[in-house]
Design an enzyme around this catalytic site. Structure first.
Site, PDB file in Angstrom:
ATOM      1  N   HIS A  99      53.156 -42.811  37.129  1.00 35.40           N
ATOM      2  CA  HIS A  99      54.119 -42.141  36.261  1.00 35.40           C
ATOM      3  C   HIS A  99      55.038 -42.778  36.296  1.00 35.40           C
ATOM      4  O   HIS A  99      55.057 -44.089  37.341  1.00 35.40           O
ATOM      5  CB  HIS A  99      54.633 -41.161  37.480  1.00 35.40           C
ATOM      6  N   ASP A 102      56.964 -43.951  40.101  1.00 37.47           N
ATOM      7  CA  ASP A 102      56.020 -45.218  40.160  1.00 37.47           C
ATOM      8  C   ASP A 102      56.262 -46.765  40.347  1.00 37.47           C
ATOM      9  O   ASP A 102      55.817 -47.552  41.811  1.00 37.47           O
ATOM     10  CB  ASP A 102      54.774 -45.143  40.653  1.00 37.47           C
ATOM     11  N   GLU A 230      47.655 -30.446  33.094  1.00 42.18           N
ATOM     12  CA  GLU A 230      47.035 -30.776  34.682  1.00 42.18           C
ATOM     13  C   GLU A 230      47.484 -28.855  35.690  1.00 42.18           C
ATOM     14  O   GLU A 230      49.103 -28.451  36.238  1.00 42.18           O
ATOM     15  CB  GLU A 230      47.241 -32.047  35.716  1.00 42.18           C
ATOM     16  N   GLU A 266      42.862 -30.291  39.397  1.00 41.46           N
ATOM     17  CA  GLU A 266      42.661 -30.878  40.535  1.00 41.46           C
ATOM     18  C   GLU A 266      42.503 -29.916  41.322  1.00 41.46           C
ATOM     19  O   GLU A 266      42.579 -28.922  41.917  1.00 41.46           O
ATOM     20  CB  GLU A 266      44.265 -31.583  40.770  1.00 41.46           C
ATOM     21  N   HIS A 269      44.688 -28.164  44.050  1.00 41.53           N
ATOM     22  CA  HIS A 269      45.290 -26.717  42.620  1.00 41.53           C
ATOM     23  C   HIS A 269      44.319 -25.839  42.784  1.00 41.53           C
ATOM     24  O   HIS A 269      45.158 -24.340  42.472  1.00 41.53           O
ATOM     25  CB  HIS A 269      45.873 -27.867  41.862  1.00 41.53           C
ATOM     26  N   ASP A 294      42.024 -34.934  39.168  1.00 43.24           N
ATOM     27  CA  ASP A 294      42.002 -35.454  40.017  1.00 43.24           C
ATOM     28  C   ASP A 294      40.961 -35.017  41.766  1.00 43.24           C
ATOM     29  O   ASP A 294      41.200 -33.538  41.602  1.00 43.24           O
ATOM     30  CB  ASP A 294      43.495 -35.144  40.466  1.00 43.24           C
ATOM     31  N   ASP A 305      48.704 -27.467  50.933  1.00 43.27           N
ATOM     32  CA  ASP A 305      48.541 -29.193  49.378  1.00 43.27           C
ATOM     33  C   ASP A 305      48.297 -30.490  49.988  1.00 43.27           C
ATOM     34  O   ASP A 305      49.713 -31.517  49.591  1.00 43.27           O
ATOM     35  CB  ASP A 305      48.946 -29.232  47.559  1.00 43.27           C
ATOM     36  N   ASP A 307      47.013 -33.328  49.947  1.00 40.57           N
ATOM     37  CA  ASP A 307      46.453 -34.244  48.881  1.00 40.57           C
ATOM     38  C   ASP A 307      45.542 -35.917  49.859  1.00 40.57           C
ATOM     39  O   ASP A 307      45.387 -36.430  49.798  1.00 40.57           O
ATOM     40  CB  ASP A 307      47.263 -34.995  48.433  1.00 40.57           C
ATOM     41  N   ASP A 337      43.825 -38.563  43.707  1.00 42.76           N
ATOM     42  CA  ASP A 337      45.375 -37.994  43.448  1.00 42.76           C
ATOM     43  C   ASP A 337      45.364 -37.363  45.124  1.00 42.76           C
ATOM     44  O   ASP A 337      46.104 -36.969  45.371  1.00 42.76           O
ATOM     45  CB  ASP A 337      45.406 -37.445  42.243  1.00 42.76           C
TER      46      ASP A 337
END
Ligand code: XLS
Ligand code: NI
Ligand code: NI
Length: 435
Positions: A99, A102, A230, A266, A269, A294, A305, A307, A337
């Site tokens: 992004h 980032d 997404e 993802e 998700h 992802d 979530d 990750d 991700d």
């Protein structure tokens, strides 16, 4: 040479019997599976945000990572870029994703933020040419800054819509310049906290307008990557509009964008939407909108979530099976991700995390390929639906029969269907032979 990853060499493939924690045991990038190199099958990407830009603070305490590049100057951003590219080479990741937020500190104005983004993109351009690392996708962060708290394109304030449009334009420009294979839109704040302050119809139209402009701009600048949405049902927003693949497909149809936009699915998700990951992949493939993935799991017990890197082969094998049945990745790939845990503060932890993720995906992918090569599972499905190859069945499907025609035939031929086993346990055992 890298300061941060000092003493860590390029990770090599050593085979399943290796006990070296800094080697691959299953991911051999040059191994040919289904006629393609594993690197080209899986198209791994490192997520710049989780691995380089976000710290480890949680609701109960501050950051534990303390990376040397944490800070908000351009020098910090440059050091981060140096170490990120060192890392891509260490783990042999062919792609990365980022992004805007980032990679560069935010400027005081829109123009200053874009200028900084372009400065970093100059650095990326050089590093990408030198290392051969490519961009899987770029995206705009339209959720962290407080200006987006009530949404980006779905904001009640048209100035936020305008700011978001401008930010997307800048990020699409940079993604195109860096030859990104895709451009992603994840609407973390596109949704609502309470329906009491929300005009749903209006917000959906705003979101449809934004996406139409994104597609127009893609054609205008000749960006030949894929535009990806997404889906995620909630978090941070209580209810997000891009809830799941089925929802996104309906949205794309409504705004006439289903030919131009695909999905980035993802794992976590899908889980939050109470689907399996493979359900989401298979549904996207069925609608012709499968794009990319992802690869990060949630914690099954907590339900958050979280990750986390994938580490369970059966959990991801069937997803790769459906990806392969859909023709494999075209512009998409496998983006981690995922983030290391708050106690995993060493440079080596980032490396272990990616080795584990890549090895898990490689094993799962090879299992999926073996299921296809063996053919008994596909044969089962063909046989289960074989009745539909018949003449009358085809006529019903093609719209050549009416309800009255069919009723007449059922009566005349005294059709009396007999139940047949779905053979779920047989199939579960069959799949377990491969995973
Ligand atoms: C957050 C999303 C985000 C997108 C990119 O849950 O996964 O990281 O992948 O904006
Ligand atoms: Ni996510
Ligand atoms: Ni994501």
């Amino acid at each position: 040479m890298s300061e941060f990853f000092k003493g860590i060499d390029k990770v090599k493939y050593e085979g399943p019997d290796s006990a070296n924690p800094l080697a691959f045991r299953h991911y051999d990038k040059d191994e040919i599976v289904l006629g393609k190199r594993m690197e080209d099958n899986l198209r791994f990407a490192v997520a710049y945000w989780h691995s380089f830009a976000s710290d480890s603070h949680d609701a109960f305490g501050p950051d534990t990572f303390k990376r040397p590049w944490f800070g908000d100057t351009m020098d910090d951003a440059k050091l981060k870029a140096d170490e990120a590219f060192n890392f891509f080479e260490i783990v042999g990741a062919p792609f990365f994703c980022f992004h805007d937020a980032d990679v560069r500190p935010e400027g005081e104005t829109y123009a200053k933020s874009v200028k900084r983004l372009n400065k970093i993109a100059d650095i990326f351009e050089e590093k990408m040419a030198a290392t051969g690392v490519k961009l899987l996708w770029g995206t705009a962060n339209l959720f962290s800054n407080p200006r987006f708290m009530s949404g980006a394109s779905t904001n009640p304030d048209p100035d936020v819509f305008a700011y978001s449009a401008a930010t997307i334009k800048a990020n699409m420009d940079v993604t195109k310049r860096l030859n990104g294979a895709n451009y992603v839109l994840w609407g973390g704040r596109e949704g609502y906290e309470t329906l009491l302050n929300t005009d749903l119809a209006r917000e959906l139209d705003q979101m449809g307008r934004m996406l139409s402009m994104v597609v127009d701009y893609k054609h205008k600048i000749g960006f030949d990557g894929t535009i990806l949405i997404e889906p995620k049902p909630q978090e941070p927003t209580k209810h997000q509009y891009d809830y799941d693949v089925g929802n996104v497909y309906g949205f794309l149809k409504k705004y006439g964008l289903e030919k131009d936009v695909k999905v980035n699915i993802e794992v976590g998700h899908a889980f939050l939407a109470k689907h399996t990951f493979e359900h989401e992949v298979a549904l996207a493939a069925a609608h012709g909108i499968f794009g990319s993935i992802d690869m990060n799991r949630n914690d099954i017990q907590s339900g958050w979530d979280t990750d986390q890197f994938p580490n369970n082969v059966p959990e991801v094998a069937m997803a790769y099976y459906y990806i392969l049945k859909a023709g494999g990745f075209v512009t998409g790939g496998t983006n981690f991700d995922s983030k290391v845990r708050r106690q995993s503060i060493d440079a080596a932890d980032l490396v272990y995390a990616h080795i584990g993720g890549m090895d898990t995906c490689a094993r799962a992918f090879k299992a999926a390929a073996a299921i296809i090569e063996d053919g008994s599972y596909d044969k089962f499905l063909d046989e289960r639906y074989a009745g539909w190859n018949g003449k009358e069945a085809q006529a019903m499907l093609k719209g050549e029969r009416t309800l009255e025609d069919i009723a007449k035939r059922v009566e005349e031929e005294e059709i009396d269907p007999k139940p047949r086993s779905g053979r779920q346990e047989y199939l579960e055992n069959l799949i377990n032979r491969f995973v």
